[in-house]
Structure formats: structure tokens, C-alpha cells
Design a protein around this motif. Sequence first.
Motif, PDB file in Angstrom:
ATOM      1  N   GLU A   1      80.054  79.789  55.978  1.00  0.00           N
ATOM      2  CA  GLU A   1      81.357  80.418  55.819  1.00  0.00           C
ATOM      3  C   GLU A   1      82.492  79.379  55.873  1.00  0.00           C
ATOM      4  N   LEU A   2      82.316  78.376  56.737  1.00  0.00           N
ATOM      5  CA  LEU A   2      83.360  77.375  56.928  1.00  0.00           C
ATOM      6  C   LEU A   2      83.350  76.299  55.848  1.00  0.00           C
ATOM      7  N   ALA A   3      82.180  76.026  55.261  1.00  0.00           N
ATOM      8  CA  ALA A   3      82.059  74.976  54.238  1.00  0.00           C
ATOM      9  C   ALA A   3      81.285  75.505  53.042  1.00  0.00           C
ATOM     10  N   PRO A   4      81.825  76.526  52.369  1.00  0.00           N
ATOM     11  CA  PRO A   4      81.074  77.170  51.289  1.00  0.00           C
ATOM     12  C   PRO A   4      80.819  76.270  50.090  1.00  0.00           C
ATOM     13  N   GLU A   5      81.638  75.247  49.900  1.00  0.00           N
ATOM     14  CA  GLU A   5      81.473  74.371  48.740  1.00  0.00           C
ATOM     15  C   GLU A   5      80.567  73.176  49.031  1.00  0.00           C
ATOM     16  N   ALA A   6      80.188  73.008  50.285  1.00  0.00           N
ATOM     17  CA  ALA A   6      79.291  71.896  50.634  1.00  0.00           C
ATOM     18  C   ALA A   6      77.879  72.177  50.124  1.00  0.00           C
ATOM     19  N   GLU A   7      77.192  71.128  49.772  1.00  0.00           N
ATOM     20  CA  GLU A   7      75.800  71.283  49.340  1.00  0.00           C
ATOM     21  C   GLU A   7      74.928  71.670  50.532  1.00  0.00           C
ATOM     22  N   GLN A   8      73.754  72.210  50.240  1.00  0.00           N
ATOM     23  CA  GLN A   8      72.877  72.707  51.285  1.00  0.00           C
ATOM     24  C   GLN A   8      72.522  71.633  52.308  1.00  0.00           C
ATOM     25  N   LEU A   9      72.220  70.423  51.836  1.00  0.00           N
ATOM     26  CA  LEU A   9      71.871  69.349  52.761  1.00  0.00           C
ATOM     27  C   LEU A   9      73.048  68.993  53.655  1.00  0.00           C
TER      28      LEU A   9
ATOM     29  N   PHE B   1      85.483  72.077  69.728  1.00  0.00           N
ATOM     30  CA  PHE B   1      85.220  70.643  69.837  1.00  0.00           C
ATOM     31  C   PHE B   1      83.997  70.254  69.011  1.00  0.00           C
ATOM     32  N   ALA B   2      82.894  70.985  69.179  1.00  0.00           N
ATOM     33  CA  ALA B   2      81.652  70.642  68.476  1.00  0.00           C
ATOM     34  C   ALA B   2      81.796  70.818  66.976  1.00  0.00           C
ATOM     35  N   MET B   3      82.500  71.875  66.559  1.00  0.00           N
ATOM     36  CA  MET B   3      82.673  72.103  65.126  1.00  0.00           C
ATOM     37  C   MET B   3      83.538  71.003  64.510  1.00  0.00           C
ATOM     38  N   ASN B   4      84.624  70.642  65.165  1.00  0.00           N
ATOM     39  CA  ASN B   4      85.473  69.572  64.652  1.00  0.00           C
ATOM     40  C   ASN B   4      84.712  68.251  64.570  1.00  0.00           C
ATOM     41  N   HIS B   5      83.902  67.980  65.590  1.00  0.00           N
ATOM     42  CA  HIS B   5      83.115  66.746  65.601  1.00  0.00           C
ATOM     43  C   HIS B   5      82.152  66.711  64.414  1.00  0.00           C
ATOM     44  N   ALA B   6      81.494  67.833  64.150  1.00  0.00           N
ATOM     45  CA  ALA B   6      80.546  67.905  63.039  1.00  0.00           C
ATOM     46  C   ALA B   6      81.245  67.668  61.708  1.00  0.00           C
ATOM     47  N   PHE B   7      82.423  68.261  61.521  1.00  0.00           N
ATOM     48  CA  PHE B   7      83.151  68.090  60.266  1.00  0.00           C
ATOM     49  C   PHE B   7      83.706  66.672  60.141  1.00  0.00           C
ATOM     50  N   GLU B   8      84.102  66.087  61.260  1.00  0.00           N
ATOM     51  CA  GLU B   8      84.584  64.700  61.208  1.00  0.00           C
ATOM     52  C   GLU B   8      83.470  63.755  60.766  1.00  0.00           C
ATOM     53  N   LEU B   9      82.277  63.951  61.309  1.00  0.00           N
ATOM     54  CA  LEU B   9      81.151  63.100  60.920  1.00  0.00           C
ATOM     55  C   LEU B   9      80.832  63.244  59.436  1.00  0.00           C
ATOM     56  N   ALA B  10      81.034  64.440  58.917  1.00  0.00           N
ATOM     57  CA  ALA B  10      80.768  64.685  57.497  1.00  0.00           C
ATOM     58  C   ALA B  10      81.930  64.273  56.606  1.00  0.00           C
TER      59      ALA B  10
ATOM     60  N   GLN C   1      73.325  71.643  56.277  1.00  0.00           N
ATOM     61  CA  GLN C   1      72.299  71.431  57.299  1.00  0.00           C
ATOM     62  C   GLN C   1      72.700  70.311  58.247  1.00  0.00           C
ATOM     63  N   ALA C   2      73.308  69.251  57.707  1.00  0.00           N
ATOM     64  CA  ALA C   2      73.762  68.145  58.551  1.00  0.00           C
ATOM     65  C   ALA C   2      74.879  68.605  59.479  1.00  0.00           C
ATOM     66  N   LEU C   3      75.793  69.423  58.973  1.00  0.00           N
ATOM     67  CA  LEU C   3      76.854  69.973  59.813  1.00  0.00           C
ATOM     68  C   LEU C   3      76.263  70.769  60.968  1.00  0.00           C
ATOM     69  N   THR C   4      75.251  71.569  60.672  1.00  0.00           N
ATOM     70  CA  THR C   4      74.605  72.386  61.700  1.00  0.00           C
ATOM     71  C   THR C   4      73.984  71.508  62.775  1.00  0.00           C
ATOM     72  N   GLU C   5      73.249  70.479  62.358  1.00  0.00           N
ATOM     73  CA  GLU C   5      72.577  69.607  63.327  1.00  0.00           C
ATOM     74  C   GLU C   5      73.592  68.788  64.123  1.00  0.00           C
ATOM     75  N   ASN C   6      74.648  68.335  63.483  1.00  0.00           N
ATOM     76  CA  ASN C   6      75.663  67.558  64.201  1.00  0.00           C
ATOM     77  C   ASN C   6      76.415  68.427  65.212  1.00  0.00           C
ATOM     78  N   TYR C   7      76.645  69.684  64.869  1.00  0.00           N
ATOM     79  CA  TYR C   7      77.252  70.613  65.832  1.00  0.00           C
ATOM     80  C   TYR C   7      76.345  70.758  67.052  1.00  0.00           C
ATOM     81  N   LYS C   8      75.064  70.987  66.821  1.00  0.00           N
ATOM     82  CA  LYS C   8      74.118  71.150  67.928  1.00  0.00           C
ATOM     83  C   LYS C   8      74.103  69.907  68.814  1.00  0.00           C
ATOM     84  N   THR C   9      74.084  68.736  68.182  1.00  0.00           N
ATOM     85  CA  THR C   9      74.052  67.487  68.944  1.00  0.00           C
ATOM     86  C   THR C   9      75.314  67.326  69.779  1.00  0.00           C
ATOM     87  N   ALA C  10      76.467  67.627  69.192  1.00  0.00           N
ATOM     88  CA  ALA C  10      77.724  67.497  69.929  1.00  0.00           C
ATOM     89  C   ALA C  10      77.769  68.450  71.111  1.00  0.00           C
TER      90      ALA C  10
END
Length: 219
Positions: A55-63, A22-31, A66-75
Amino acid sequence: MTKLAVFDCDGTLVDGQADVLFAMNHAFELARLPLPDAAQVRRLVGLSLPVAIRELAPEAEQLQQQALTENYKTAFRTRREEGLLHEPLYDGIAELLHNLHANGWSLAVATGKSDRGLSACLASHGLTELFVSLQTADRHPSKPHPAMLEAALFEAGAQPAQAVMIGDTSFDMQMATAAHVRAVGVSWGYHAPEELHATGADYVADSMAELRAELGRFA
């Protein structure tokens, strides 16, 4: 002699895959990124979150990573605060932990969870006081680096030959091997038994009874 049992958390003590997905999907949806494959997400449970995101978003830029990581934590945190988090113990785990503790074992956890996440998980099941050492991704490199396991050994006052690492992933088995600790896998988690054997497992338990018996042979 000190005997130390170090447990992974997700996939070994508790089954929290629904909340992770759930949290991972939410983070990717926000992005506004395509949702990650659920099977791949489950396979990465146990790694530190930033490593899993890479590993899940290897082509995404570093920022963006980082946003995916923080959005996962928040969710995940929001889900916990709303009382929606569901991390059930696997059947028989609580009894096993209490029996080990009563029989003189020192217990520890080495997990890719955060300090806050692990503390909340153990507290929700009334298990916190059983453990002498709690090692998380907040203070260590990601598995399979042996730092978490080495810290648990130090805090418990145990030598590698006196310890066993119990986990469900190849990351746990590789970490145990790197720390020269006996590696015991469990088949009810996220990696297949053959993967656990291939990455260093000395034994793989298919049931709680088998795990209990294997630890009973440990000397």
C-alpha cells in the motif's frame, strides 16, 4: 458458557506507533525511496506487513517490496534488542485484562504483528499467561480476512455468538463481521469512530470505563 474476548494489539492494547514509524522510515531510507506519509503509515497499522508495504510503495517492484519488508523487520528487531522499543499499554488495559480473566473470560489476541513481536510485547508487560490464543500475521492472511479470529474461536472452544472482537481499526471490525462475531471498537487507536461504525462496529468505546461496561453487558 465460554466467553471469549479477542483483542487487537497495536492501537488497542499498546501504543507502538513511534516504533512503527521509525522502522518504516528506516526501511524506506535504505531503499532510497521517499519517506511514507506518517498518517498513512498509522492508518495501515493492523494489516500484515507485506500488505502494508504494498500500500505504501505500490510502484515498487516485488523484490524491492520484499526488501522493504525485511528491512522493516530488521530495524524493529534491532530496536528491541537495543532496549529502545517503546510499546506502552494504554491506561487501564492491564487492569481490564486481569479483571476479565478473573471473571472467567477466555482472552485472545489477533494482530498484524509477528509471532516474535507479539510474544515480546506481551512478555514485557507480564501479560502472556492471561491469553489462551495468540494469532498473528505469521500464520494467517492479513486482516480483514477472518482466519485469525476463526483460529482463536477454535483454540478457545468458543462459538461466534460467545465472542467479541475489540479493535481500533476498520480491519478489525470487518474481520469480526466476516467471522460473525460481535465487533467493539475503541476510539484511542488509529481509525476514527465513524469509520469503525461504518465498517461494522456494534459499539465504539471512548474510554476504558466504557469498554469495561460494554463487556460487562455481554452475555
